[in-house]
Design a protein around this motif. Structure first.
Motif, PDB file in Angstrom:
ATOM      1  N   MET A   1      -7.600 -45.784  16.997  1.00 47.44           N
ATOM      2  CA  MET A   1      -6.290 -46.431  16.859  1.00 47.44           C
ATOM      3  C   MET A   1      -6.445 -47.862  16.362  1.00 47.44           C
ATOM      4  O   MET A   1      -5.661 -48.349  15.531  1.00 47.44           O
ATOM      5  CB  MET A   1      -5.548 -46.408  18.202  1.00 47.44           C
ATOM      6  N   ARG A   2      -7.462 -48.550  16.888  1.00 46.97           N
ATOM      7  CA  ARG A   2      -7.689 -49.930  16.434  1.00 46.97           C
ATOM      8  C   ARG A   2      -8.030 -49.956  14.951  1.00 46.97           C
ATOM      9  O   ARG A   2      -7.614 -50.848  14.208  1.00 46.97           O
ATOM     10  CB  ARG A   2      -8.806 -50.568  17.262  1.00 46.97           C
ATOM     11  N   GLU A   5      -4.819 -49.442  12.979  1.00 43.54           N
ATOM     12  CA  GLU A   5      -4.027 -50.673  12.987  1.00 43.54           C
ATOM     13  C   GLU A   5      -4.597 -51.704  12.016  1.00 43.54           C
ATOM     14  O   GLU A   5      -3.851 -52.414  11.333  1.00 43.54           O
ATOM     15  CB  GLU A   5      -3.977 -51.254  14.403  1.00 43.54           C
ATOM     16  N   TYR A  42      -4.991 -39.123   7.942  1.00 40.70           N
ATOM     17  CA  TYR A  42      -4.446 -40.367   8.479  1.00 40.70           C
ATOM     18  C   TYR A  42      -4.818 -41.565   7.608  1.00 40.70           C
ATOM     19  O   TYR A  42      -4.148 -42.599   7.657  1.00 40.70           O
ATOM     20  CB  TYR A  42      -4.935 -40.588   9.911  1.00 40.70           C
ATOM     21  N   ALA A  56      -0.412 -40.694   8.829  1.00 39.35           N
ATOM     22  CA  ALA A  56      -0.087 -41.944   9.529  1.00 39.35           C
ATOM     23  C   ALA A  56       1.321 -42.398   9.193  1.00 39.35           C
ATOM     24  O   ALA A  56       2.051 -42.913  10.058  1.00 39.35           O
ATOM     25  CB  ALA A  56      -1.098 -43.033   9.158  1.00 39.35           C
TER      26      ALA A  56
END
Length: 237
Positions: A1-2, A5, A42, A56
């Motif tokens: 997830m990081r 982001e 993603y 995403a």
């Protein structure tokens, strides 16, 4: 997830080494995760740079829609608590009446949809308010598909009478109906037009409390002026 982001923060893409440095991940781990995310859709890779992929973007779109729905729910609940009556929000989209949200309480329940709201727009305040905002062609098209018919003994009797009522409501920006959709219930609806979409906010009360309808409408108008911006952002749901 990081990692996702971090990629999202680079509109023009970023190489693996930069992403590893910014996320604090080891370079081999970063390469492994990037390959996996590209494979799953993603992320996408173009000339050594990584960008968000379609998967995403779908997540982002779904999250934004949920946030808009939450905004509508919270706004209606606020109006319900202030006015003290059930509050409804509906839009007219693609030729159909759609009730987007309802806020009520066990002590002040909403009107039960015992007859399809889409097919009985002529009988309830929400529908009449939405129809009043349409141009003549769209209004007649709707009534051709969903003809005026009795829902209760108090329902407007024919399309001619309905059209005259809709014209009058345009002057007052208010539609009221008394037991036309549900016996024992009175309703009022206020138009809400943002952009090209017709929308409406309505309230309902038991018929024996009809004297509360006008003050409740005034109170609702006041609250709508305060919080209209948050609802306007969510009208496209």
């Amino acid at each position: 997830m990081r990692l996702l982001e971090t990629v999202a923060g680079h509109e023009h893409g970023a190489p693996a080494k930069q992403l590893a440095r910014e996320t604090g991940l080891a370079l081999p781990t970063t390469y492994h995760l990037l390959r996996t995310l590209v494979h799953e859709g993603y992320l996408r890779r173009d000339r050594g740079l990584f960008f968000l992929g379609e998967a995403a973007e779908r997540l982002s779109s779904s999250g934004a829609q949920q946030k808009r729905r939450s905004t509508v729910t919270d706004t209606l609940a606020r109006w319900r608590d202030v006015v003290g009556v059930p509050v409804y929000y509906a839009v007219y989209r693609d030729g159909e009446i759609g009730v987007v949200g309802v806020a009520d309480t066990p002590g002040n329940p909403a009107v039960e949809e015992w007859a399809d709201f889409r097919e009985t727009g002529h009988a309830h305040a929400l529908g009449q308010c939405l129809l009043a905002q349409l141009d003549e062609r769209s209004r007649r098209d709707h009534l051709d598909r969903y003809p005026v018919r009795p829902v209760t003994p108090y329902t407007v009797r024919d399309s001619h009478s309905l059209l005259r009522r809709l014209e009058r409501s345009q002057d007052t920006d208010l539609v009221t109906e008394r037991q036309e959709y549900a016996l024992g219930t009175v309703c009022a609806a206020i138009p809400l037009t943002i952009g090209t979409m017709a929308a409406s906010v309505a309230i309902s009360l038991p018929a024996h409390q009809a004297d509360r309808l006008a003050p409740a409408v005034q109170q609702l108008r006041s609250e709508m002026r305060r919080l209209l911006g948050s609802l306007a952002l969510s009208i496209s749901i």
